[in-house]
Design a protein around this motif. Structure first.
Motif, PDB file in Angstrom:
ATOM      1  N   SER A   1      -4.757   9.178  -2.551  1.00  0.00           N
ATOM      2  CA  SER A   1      -4.879   7.934  -1.803  1.00  0.00           C
ATOM      3  C   SER A   1      -5.894   8.120  -0.690  1.00  0.00           C
ATOM      4  CB  SER A   1      -3.525   7.503  -1.228  1.00  0.00           C
ATOM      5  OG  SER A   1      -3.012   8.484  -0.347  1.00  0.00           O
TER       6      SER A   1
ATOM      7  N   VAL B   1      -8.801   2.629   3.534  1.00  0.00           N
ATOM      8  CA  VAL B   1      -9.925   1.688   3.544  1.00  0.00           C
ATOM      9  C   VAL B   1     -10.373   1.455   4.979  1.00  0.00           C
ATOM     10  CG1 VAL B   1     -10.662  -0.650   2.942  1.00  0.00           C
ATOM     11  CG2 VAL B   1      -9.115   0.607   1.424  1.00  0.00           C
TER      12      VAL B   1
ATOM     13  N   SER C   1      -5.151   0.004   6.353  1.00  0.00           N
ATOM     14  CA  SER C   1      -4.985  -0.284   4.931  1.00  0.00           C
ATOM     15  C   SER C   1      -5.504   0.882   4.102  1.00  0.00           C
ATOM     16  CB  SER C   1      -5.713  -1.572   4.542  1.00  0.00           C
ATOM     17  OG  SER C   1      -7.108  -1.463   4.788  1.00  0.00           O
TER      18      SER C   1
ATOM     19  N   VAL D   1      -5.736   2.600  -0.298  1.00  0.00           N
ATOM     20  CA  VAL D   1      -5.643   2.445  -1.751  1.00  0.00           C
ATOM     21  C   VAL D   1      -5.129   3.751  -2.335  1.00  0.00           C
ATOM     22  CG1 VAL D   1      -6.909   2.081  -3.891  1.00  0.00           C
ATOM     23  CG2 VAL D   1      -7.495   0.742  -1.872  1.00  0.00           C
TER      24      VAL D   1
ATOM     25  N   TYR E   1      -2.757  -1.214  -3.586  1.00  0.00           N
ATOM     26  CA  TYR E   1      -3.410  -1.517  -2.308  1.00  0.00           C
ATOM     27  C   TYR E   1      -2.318  -1.824  -1.288  1.00  0.00           C
ATOM     28  CZ  TYR E   1      -5.763  -4.027   1.430  1.00  0.00           C
ATOM     29  OH  TYR E   1      -6.210  -4.437   2.669  1.00  0.00           O
TER      30      TYR E   1
ATOM     31  N   ARG F   1      -1.296  -2.670   2.921  1.00  0.00           N
ATOM     32  CA  ARG F   1      -1.645  -3.043   4.287  1.00  0.00           C
ATOM     33  C   ARG F   1      -0.499  -2.649   5.199  1.00  0.00           C
ATOM     34  NH1 ARG F   1      -5.949  -3.866   7.613  1.00  0.00           N
ATOM     35  NH2 ARG F   1      -5.323  -5.108   9.427  1.00  0.00           N
TER      36      ARG F   1
ATOM     37  N   SER G   1       2.468  -4.107  -0.048  1.00  0.00           N
ATOM     38  CA  SER G   1       1.572  -3.571  -1.077  1.00  0.00           C
ATOM     39  C   SER G   1       1.553  -4.465  -2.296  1.00  0.00           C
ATOM     40  CB  SER G   1       2.020  -2.161  -1.492  1.00  0.00           C
ATOM     41  OG  SER G   1       2.126  -1.290  -0.399  1.00  0.00           O
TER      42      SER G   1
ATOM     43  N   SER H   1       0.464  -3.814  -6.468  1.00  0.00           N
ATOM     44  CA  SER H   1       0.109  -2.718  -7.366  1.00  0.00           C
ATOM     45  C   SER H   1       0.183  -3.153  -8.817  1.00  0.00           C
ATOM     46  CB  SER H   1       1.049  -1.524  -7.152  1.00  0.00           C
ATOM     47  OG  SER H   1       2.361  -1.829  -7.576  1.00  0.00           O
TER      48      SER H   1
END
Length: 530
Positions: free
Chosen positions: A222, A225, A229, A231, A249, A251, A301, A303
């Motif tokens: 992982s 970003v 946040s 990914v 993803y 946040r 999230s 996914s």
């Protein structure tokens, strides 16, 4: 590399030096409750705002000892510095350092430092560098040699013209050159690396073995970003299974400087209790349960995953979750000044199916709670945790689980533990993988730590299944290398290999603040003043 105590020590000197009148300083001068300067000579210049100590200078700050040929403190409008010159040496519980010159400069509320021709032993690493430049959010080293080996020549050594660190966030190394036993082996392209504990980073794919899938290649990692946040992704390809992948993803809502928890949420198809000391041999301490649950989390999230297996069941069934929303939260369960423990919760809204079951929508809610470990004696403490899960869709199903144990450590090298497990379920599961593999039972754990040798053992018994899971691991340190073997039955897993011992040094770089981690105690000076 300088220790946090270096800058704290010099920084603590200034208020005592420039806070009033200046009597003649004796050979031993206590500047405040923690800082003491010892020097045979001192000279004060009120017009320039400087105080110079020379002729064998020692600065004591708690357990930190700094020696230099000369130390000059300056405090005047527009300039506030501390300069140590000559043979500068620092000794601290964090490590040791030598340099030709160290300069600390105060600019407003910030502080910067530079050092020339340094050699440092820090957190298990030996480092040499032509220069070091420290700013509040950036460390820069030039012409750097580094190794975690103590033998000469070192088993491995890395050289780079430039290395930068943003503590607790990221780092970069310019075209590193790797040497083995003093001989240059290869030059690697420049690359950046992750230092934020909230992300795993981009690792190297590994060869793995799964009981129902055979040998294959797996990868997971992982990245952030931005500060709030990230990914996460994973991929696997095994000889007796379809390729599997997951992309998530996330946040986060907890400020980045207030948590070290992974930003990407846990996967409910993975190991349910892989943070528990009585549940996996990979967890090293009985305090791990409460530490995991009290770490602050709050994130949302989205996914998608294909062909994922359930870690706690040996099954050929694979799950597809084309779309999934996940909210994850955890933190201390305090009531005023009373600490009640830690609580974790995860809520999922997912579309889920298998090769033989059509995709449908359902909700999943899981929670865990653990009270603080209670010391019953100096060697004995409690380890307690409660877990729950509910699955709401075409079928309604849920389970409750309790784990009540004791950890006993008669000395620093040996420990034992035992926990009673109780479980109850209700309803009918849509998939057998939703249920608990084991119910009421007993978990036994033992370990031996001889420093360079560590042995861990965990045995699990279920009232119906009998002794169903045995796990063990062996780690053997040999110089700067560590050989390891690990075997688990549930999930079926074998691991063995060798790794470079850099954990202590990486832990230092992952700290977000340059602050002392060892206790500061008052310094007692003995001897006669001259």
């Amino acid at each position: 590399m300088p220790m946090p105590g270096t800058w704290l020590a010099f920084g603590a000197l200034l208020p005592g030096l420039f806070s009033g009148s200046y009597p003649q300083l004796p050979a031993v001068q206590a500047l405040d409750e923690e800082v003491v300067v010892i020097a045979k000579s001192q000279r004060r210049d009120l017009a320039k705002g400087t105080v110079e100590f020379s002729n064998g200078v020692t600065v004591l700050y708690g357990p930190t000892k700094i020696t230099a040929d000369r130390v000059i403190f300056t405090d005047r409008p527009g300039e506030r510095t501390a300069i140590a010159e000559g043979k500068v040496a620092l000794e601290d519980p964090e490590g040791s350092l030598t340099a030709e010159k160290v300069v600390i400069l105060w600019l407003g509320t910030g502080r910067t430092a530079t050092a020339e021709n340094i050699e440092a032993t820090l957190a298990g690493a030996n480092i040499r560098a032509k220069s070091l430049d420290i700013k509040p959010a950036l460390w820069t080293l030039t012409d750097v040699y580094g190794t975690t080996c103590t033998n000469q020549p070192p088993l491995f050594e890395i050289f780079s013209k430039k290395v930068t660190f943003v503590p607790g966030q990221r780092g970069s190394i310019h075209r590193p050159v790797v040497s083995i036993l003093g001989r240059r082996i290869a030059s690697v392209p420049s690359y950046g690396f992750n230092l934020d504990r909230r992300a795993q980073g981009i690792g190297i794919p590994s060869v793995a073995f799964s009981g129902d899938q055979g040998f294959g290649v797996s990868w997971g990692g992982s990245v952030l970003v931005d500060r709030q946040s990230g990914v996460g992704a994973s991929f696997g390809s095994f000889e007796r299974a379809f390729p599997t992948y997951n992309v998530t993803y996330t946040r986060g809502f907890v400020p980045a400087n207030e948590t070290n928890a992974l930003l990407v949420p846990r996967n409910e198809l993975g190991e349910r209790f892989n943070f528990g000391w009585f549940d996996t041999v990979e967890v090293p301490q009985p305090q791990a349960d409460i530490r995991f649950l009290t770490e602050r989390r709050s994130s949302l999230s989205v996914s998608s995953s294909i062909n994922q297996g359930a870690a706690n069941f040996v099954s050929e069934r694979r799950f597809n979750k084309p779309l999934e929303l996940v909210y994850e939260a955890s933190g201390p369960a305090d009531m005023g000044e009373t600490k009640l423990g830690g609580v974790y919760a995860q809520a999922r809204l997912q579309s889920i199916g298998t090769q033989d079951v059509r995709t449908s929508v359902r909700g999943v809610l899981t929670t865990s709670f653990a009270p603080p470990n209670i010391p019953l004696t100096k060697q004995l403490q409690t380890v307690v945790r409660f877990d729950q899960a509910a699955f709401l869709g075409k079928e309604t199903y849920g389970w409750l689980r309790s784990q009540i144990g004791l950890a006993f450590q008669p000395n620093e090298r040996l420990y034992f533990g035992a926990a009673l497990v109780g479980a109850r379920d209700f309803g009918r599961p849509a998939f057998v993988e939703d249920s608990l593999l084991a119910g009421d039972g007993l978990h036994l754990r033992a370990g031996l730590n001889l420093g360079g040798t560590r042995i861990e053992y965990l045995y699990k018994r279920d009232r119906k299944l009998g002794w169903y899971d045995r796990e063990w691991s062996v780690n053997q340190a040999v110089g700067c290398l560590e050989f390891y073997m690990m075997r688990r039955q549930v999930p079926i897993e074998y691991r063995f290999g060798v790794k470079v011992r850099v954990d202590q040094f990486v832990d230092l770089l992952q700290r977000r603040k340059l602050q002392r981690t060892k206790p500061v105690t008052n310094t007692v000076i003995s001897g006669e003043e001259k």
